[in-house]
Design a protein around this motif. Structure first.
Motif, PDB file in Angstrom:
ATOM      1  N   LEU A 173       0.706  -1.169   0.139  1.00 39.74           N
ATOM      2  CA  LEU A 173       0.391  -0.047   0.452  1.00 39.74           C
ATOM      3  C   LEU A 173       1.045   1.090  -0.139  1.00 39.74           C
ATOM      4  O   LEU A 173       0.179   2.469  -0.197  1.00 39.74           O
ATOM      5  N   GLU A 174       2.040   0.879   0.325  1.00 34.08           N
ATOM      6  CA  GLU A 174       2.650   2.285   0.344  1.00 34.08           C
ATOM      7  C   GLU A 174       2.386   3.470  -1.107  1.00 34.08           C
ATOM      8  O   GLU A 174       2.075   4.889  -0.791  1.00 34.08           O
ATOM      9  N   PRO A 175       2.216   2.863  -2.502  1.00 35.52           N
ATOM     10  CA  PRO A 175       1.775   3.921  -2.850  1.00 35.52           C
ATOM     11  C   PRO A 175       1.057   4.833  -2.645  1.00 35.52           C
ATOM     12  O   PRO A 175       0.597   5.967  -2.750  1.00 35.52           O
ATOM     13  N   ILE A 176      -0.062   3.727  -2.628  1.00 30.31           N
ATOM     14  CA  ILE A 176      -1.461   5.016  -2.333  1.00 30.31           C
ATOM     15  C   ILE A 176      -1.021   6.228  -1.250  1.00 30.31           C
ATOM     16  O   ILE A 176      -1.534   6.714  -1.924  1.00 30.31           O
ATOM     17  N   LEU A 177      -0.307   4.850   0.252  1.00 27.89           N
ATOM     18  CA  LEU A 177      -0.063   6.313   1.203  1.00 27.89           C
ATOM     19  C   LEU A 177       0.823   6.861   0.658  1.00 27.89           C
ATOM     20  O   LEU A 177       0.263   9.136   1.303  1.00 27.89           O
ATOM     21  N   LYS A 178       1.536   6.756   0.328  1.00 29.81           N
ATOM     22  CA  LYS A 178       2.841   8.279  -0.787  1.00 29.81           C
ATOM     23  C   LYS A 178       1.387   8.906  -2.153  1.00 29.81           C
ATOM     24  O   LYS A 178       1.868  10.475  -1.329  1.00 29.81           O
ATOM     25  N   ALA A 179       0.535   8.702  -2.216  1.00 32.29           N
ATOM     26  CA  ALA A 179      -0.031   9.196  -3.344  1.00 32.29           C
ATOM     27  C   ALA A 179      -1.277  10.500  -2.543  1.00 32.29           C
ATOM     28  O   ALA A 179      -1.297  12.021  -2.363  1.00 32.29           O
ATOM     29  N   GLU A 180      -2.101   9.786  -0.663  1.00 32.87           N
ATOM     30  CA  GLU A 180      -2.565  10.511  -0.129  1.00 32.87           C
ATOM     31  C   GLU A 180      -1.993  11.629   0.739  1.00 32.87           C
ATOM     32  O   GLU A 180      -2.216  12.525   0.877  1.00 32.87           O
ATOM     33  N   PHE A 186       2.790  17.395   1.368  1.00 29.41           N
ATOM     34  CA  PHE A 186       4.731  16.175   1.689  1.00 29.41           C
ATOM     35  C   PHE A 186       5.366  15.984   0.545  1.00 29.41           C
ATOM     36  O   PHE A 186       4.416  15.200  -0.132  1.00 29.41           O
ATOM     37  N   ASP A 187       6.421  17.033   0.351  1.00 34.36           N
ATOM     38  CA  ASP A 187       7.543  15.452  -0.017  1.00 34.36           C
ATOM     39  C   ASP A 187       7.648  14.831   0.430  1.00 34.36           C
ATOM     40  O   ASP A 187       9.015  14.617   1.962  1.00 34.36           O
ATOM     41  N   CYS A 188       7.567  13.315   0.406  1.00 34.58           N
ATOM     42  CA  CYS A 188       7.777  11.828   0.685  1.00 34.58           C
ATOM     43  C   CYS A 188       8.588  10.735   0.377  1.00 34.58           C
ATOM     44  O   CYS A 188       8.851  11.384  -1.697  1.00 34.58           O
ATOM     45  N   ASN A 189       9.650  10.404   0.989  1.00 29.28           N
ATOM     46  CA  ASN A 189      10.143   8.971   0.006  1.00 29.28           C
ATOM     47  C   ASN A 189       9.112   8.174   0.656  1.00 29.28           C
ATOM     48  O   ASN A 189       9.120   7.524   1.495  1.00 29.28           O
ATOM     49  N   GLU A 190       9.215   6.890  -1.158  1.00 30.65           N
ATOM     50  CA  GLU A 190       8.600   5.840  -0.581  1.00 30.65           C
ATOM     51  C   GLU A 190       9.225   4.883  -0.401  1.00 30.65           C
ATOM     52  O   GLU A 190      10.412   4.359  -1.092  1.00 30.65           O
ATOM     53  N   GLU A 191       9.285   4.202   1.339  1.00 34.34           N
ATOM     54  CA  GLU A 191      10.354   3.201   1.633  1.00 34.34           C
ATOM     55  C   GLU A 191       9.390   1.850   1.751  1.00 34.34           C
ATOM     56  O   GLU A 191       8.336   2.388   1.451  1.00 34.34           O
ATOM     57  N   ALA A 192      10.169   0.936   1.961  1.00 36.39           N
ATOM     58  CA  ALA A 192       9.191  -0.744   2.314  1.00 36.39           C
ATOM     59  C   ALA A 192       8.211  -0.617   3.879  1.00 36.39           C
ATOM     60  O   ALA A 192       8.969  -0.270   4.613  1.00 36.39           O
ATOM     61  N   GLY A 193       7.114  -0.613   3.544  1.00 33.51           N
ATOM     62  CA  GLY A 193       6.747  -1.131   4.853  1.00 33.51           C
ATOM     63  C   GLY A 193       6.091   0.817   4.696  1.00 33.51           C
ATOM     64  O   GLY A 193       5.087   0.847   6.183  1.00 33.51           O
ATOM     65  N   GLY A 194       6.603   1.894   4.488  1.00 37.03           N
ATOM     66  CA  GLY A 194       5.763   2.972   4.910  1.00 37.03           C
ATOM     67  C   GLY A 194       6.629   4.332   3.698  1.00 37.03           C
ATOM     68  O   GLY A 194       7.319   4.073   3.037  1.00 37.03           O
ATOM     69  N   VAL A 195       6.071   5.728   4.135  1.00 38.97           N
ATOM     70  CA  VAL A 195       6.429   6.343   3.544  1.00 38.97           C
ATOM     71  C   VAL A 195       7.002   7.810   4.866  1.00 38.97           C
ATOM     72  O   VAL A 195       6.614   7.662   5.500  1.00 38.97           O
ATOM     73  N   SER A 196       8.310   7.739   4.323  1.00 39.74           N
ATOM     74  CA  SER A 196       8.423   9.004   5.083  1.00 39.74           C
ATOM     75  C   SER A 196       8.567  10.511   4.363  1.00 39.74           C
ATOM     76  O   SER A 196       9.053  10.670   3.900  1.00 39.74           O
ATOM     77  N   PRO A 197       8.691  12.030   5.255  1.00 42.26           N
ATOM     78  CA  PRO A 197       8.608  13.247   5.036  1.00 42.26           C
ATOM     79  C   PRO A 197      10.184  13.340   4.563  1.00 42.26           C
ATOM     80  O   PRO A 197      11.258  12.521   5.633  1.00 42.26           O
ATOM     81  N   THR A 198      10.539  13.435   3.598  1.00 45.70           N
ATOM     82  CA  THR A 198      12.000  14.263   3.626  1.00 45.70           C
ATOM     83  C   THR A 198      12.644  15.823   4.421  1.00 45.70           C
ATOM     84  O   THR A 198      14.073  15.649   4.557  1.00 45.70           O
ATOM     85  N   SER A 199      11.672  16.673   5.201  1.00 47.43           N
ATOM     86  CA  SER A 199      12.100  16.955   6.250  1.00 47.43           C
ATOM     87  C   SER A 199      11.508  16.760   7.175  1.00 47.43           C
ATOM     88  O   SER A 199      10.540  16.082   7.616  1.00 47.43           O
ATOM     89  N   THR A 200      11.753  17.856   8.636  1.00 50.25           N
ATOM     90  CA  THR A 200      11.228  17.952   9.711  1.00 50.25           C
ATOM     91  C   THR A 200       9.427  18.457   9.749  1.00 50.25           C
ATOM     92  O   THR A 200       9.454  18.717   8.615  1.00 50.25           O
ATOM     93  N   VAL A 201       8.778  18.041  10.325  1.00 48.20           N
ATOM     94  CA  VAL A 201       7.536  18.088  10.636  1.00 48.20           C
ATOM     95  C   VAL A 201       7.593  18.680  11.277  1.00 48.20           C
ATOM     96  O   VAL A 201       7.858  18.696  12.326  1.00 48.20           O
ATOM     97  N   SER A 202       5.543  18.900  11.850  1.00 47.82           N
ATOM     98  CA  SER A 202       5.331  20.009  13.114  1.00 47.82           C
ATOM     99  C   SER A 202       4.647  19.435  13.824  1.00 47.82           C
ATOM    100  O   SER A 202       3.370  17.865  13.131  1.00 47.82           O
ATOM    101  N   LEU A 203       3.729  20.055  14.322  1.00 46.82           N
ATOM    102  CA  LEU A 203       2.119  18.882  15.341  1.00 46.82           C
ATOM    103  C   LEU A 203       0.907  19.213  14.411  1.00 46.82           C
ATOM    104  O   LEU A 203       0.587  17.694  14.361  1.00 46.82           O
TER     105      LEU A 203
END
Length: 592
Positions: A173-180, A186-203
């Protein structure tokens, strides 16, 4: 060269291999070699060990056999006169270095091992936790370096100041999660098992993920960068250097989950204890007057403010992460009544997303235009797919019923959560004219499943959007081509999204006791595709997306299907097969 390798003085101890060497006719060579080192063929292991320590005398005694010529870099040996086995070469014939054995290994002393280990640690700590955590363990440092005073450096990427986020999901489901997440900005990278944003995030970013994401399972916050740990004391010390007093609140309870792979630290209970001791020492050192402690609890006895801490160790690299919610995000909060083999909410959302089911928003010109006018689930069970479809059509976010995240931390803001939730939650239209063009229906032949679906729809707030009734797939009026009345005629184009029985947890019609050679699920699939074909041929386009355990069996129906994603459900590999109506563009059916 085999003869010279057997003759080499590197193999000092003949031991149990004497018989094998005797059969090769090498008695003279080994007797001669044993005499050089001061022990014979019948000497004991103690005598051999004593003679092994006399390395310098041995090297002097064997030096007369080796003579290196500095002019051409070759080694000469007078082998014929000594062992009688060097007949391949004459007395003064040169032997190339490539054919000669490796020289004797250099003896390693304690200081040599210390230098070697220090070099390996410095090479392996390229992405460690600041200058403090980059330092290797004191047990592998020389005494001179242990006396040096190491000044601590600022800790990077530790909440609540700098936060890095990782959003996990089911595999596939990583491609669908990345599209969401990209839709949320978010500017994010798709990884095995999930997605991580490329920069720090806020609350606010974390709260938006909890509210809007439909295919996510967990939202993790990284507690600093990965660091190396080669023992329990080392792990406890480096965990204690982190500023836990800025992040944890109150007498906290921690749900510590440990995973270790290819590491020296492999005892999960000891790792859990070392991490808790390190956190308590950090709290005691920074806030001694408050006397704060954290304890580990099990999930069954945890309270609402318990914080889940994930400790992941791989190749002696430790990564600490905090789960922002005790329960997975795919648990929406409305499905308290369940039927047999219920479907996860994130899989239901992924099926609808990949099929193109979306809400109608005329105020947003960039919003996608809905492709379908109606929705049907003929195997609704507890109503998960139908409730998710109604929530999307009504504009209700998936996380509207979930508790406030980040309980037990300094980022716990219930008022901010309610404010942001109130901005995105739209009123569910209750009048018939306000529901736009959507019509949603669900059915099941089991009366208990229908009752559970009705109760779940009420808790989700979409019971007026869904027409739930008890009927078989062949008796539903929307799939009956003979129904001509406007009341029974369904909305078209129609999307049929369903999760039929796999024949594993729920037996299909016929069951395992059937003596027929035909698979019991094949007639069910043929009925579904047959109804779709007849309706589409009559000018009523119907598209289907079906969650399958065996796609090859579904292909026997002759349907032109396209696998949108593959994942797992309850440990069973599943795939979502989309079959477009013949009137739809075929290029559209191949997307995803």
């Amino acid at each position: 060269m085999r003869q010279f390798r057997e003759e080499s003085p590197r193999k000092r101890f003949p031991g149990r291999d004497n018989d094998r060497r005797k059969s090769r006719g090498l008695d003279e060579a080994w007797d001669q070699e044993n005499s050089l080192h001061g022990y014979g063929r019948g000497s004991s292991r103690r005598d051999r060990s004593r003679s092994f320590t006399g390395r310098q005398s041995t090297e002097r005694s064997t030096a007369k056999y080796n003579r290196q010529d500095s002019n051409d870099g070759r080694i000469f040996r007078n082998r014929a006169s000594k062992s009688g086995l060097g007949k391949k070469y004459s007395d003064q014939e040169s032997i190339p270095l490539e054919e000669e054995l490796d020289p004797e290994p250099k003896r390693m002393f304690r200081k040599d091992w210390i230098k070697l280990r220090e070099a390996s640690v410095e090479k392996a700590t390229g992405s460690s936790l600041g200058q403090v955590l980059d330092q290797p363990s004191p047990r592998i440092l020389s005494k001179a370096k242990q006396k040096q005073i190491i000044k601590p450096a600022p800790i990077a990427n530790f909440p609540p100041n700098d936060m890095k986020m990782f959003v996990s999901c089911l595999p596939g489901l990583e491609p669908i999660l990345k599209a969401e997440m990209e839709a949320l900005g978010f500017d994010c990278n798709e990884e095995a098992g999930g997605v991580s944003p490329t920069s720090t995030v806020s609350l606010e970013d974390i709260l938006n993920c909890h509210i809007h994401l439909g295919t996510a399972s967990h939202v993790f916050i990284r507690c600093g960068n990965p660091f190396s740990a080669y023992g329990l004391k080392d792990l406890k010390k480096k965990v204690g250097l982190l500023p836990w007093h800025q992040f944890l609140r109150g007498q906290g309870q921690l749900l510590v989950r440990v995973s270790s792979k290819k590491s020296k630290l492999n005892h999960k209970t000891a790792i859990r204890t070392a991490v808790l001791d390190g956190i308590n020492e950090s709290l005691k050192a920074k806030e001694p007057e408050q006397n704060r402690t954290v304890t580990n609890v099990k999930r069954d006895s945890a309270d609402e403010e318990a914080l889940a801490l994930l400790v992941r160790i791989e190749h002696d690299q430790v990564l600490l992460s905090v789960d922002t919610s005790q329960t997975p995000i795919h648990r929406r909060g409305y499905r308290l009544e369940t039927a047999k083999a219920p479907l996860r909410e994130d899989l239901a959302f992924a099926m609808l997303h990949s099929a193109g089911w979306c809400m109608h928003d005329p105020t947003n010109p960039k919003a996608p235009v809905p492709t379908f006018s109606g929705f049907l689930d003929p195997f609704c069970g507890s109503g998960t797919i139908a409730i998710e479809a109604a929530s999307i059509a009504a504009g209700l976010p998936p996380g509207r019923l979930r508790p406030v995240p980040l309980a037990g931390t300094s980022l716990y803001k219930p008022q901010l959560w309610r404010q942001r939730l109130g901005k995105v939650v739209r009123k569910v239209p209750k009048k018939e004219g306000e529901r736009k063009q959507f019509q949603i229906a669900a059915s099941d032949r089991d009366a208990g499943a229908v009752a559970a679906a009705i109760e779940n729809a009420k808790r989700a707030g979409v019971n007026e959007w869904i027409d739930i009734q008890q009927s078989a797939i062949s008796a539903h009026p929307w799939l009956n081509s003979d129904s001509t009345s406007e009341k029974n005629s369904g909305p078209y184009p129609l999307l049929v999204a369903t999760n039929p029985p796999f024949g594993m947890r729920i037996a299909a019609a016929g069951g395992k006791k059937s003596k027929s050679k035909v698979h019991p699920l094949l007639p069910l699939y043929q009925t579904l595709i047959g109804r779709q074909s007849r309706l589409s041929a009559g000018g009523k386009p119907v598209s289907t997306i079906t969650l399958l355990q065996d796609p090859n069996l579904f292909r026997k129906t002759g349907a032109d299907m396209n696998i949108r994603f593959s994942s797992q459900h309850g440990g069973i590999p599943v795939a979502a097969a989309f079959t477009a109506a013949p009137t739809l563009d075929k290029s559209e059916s191949k997307e995803g």
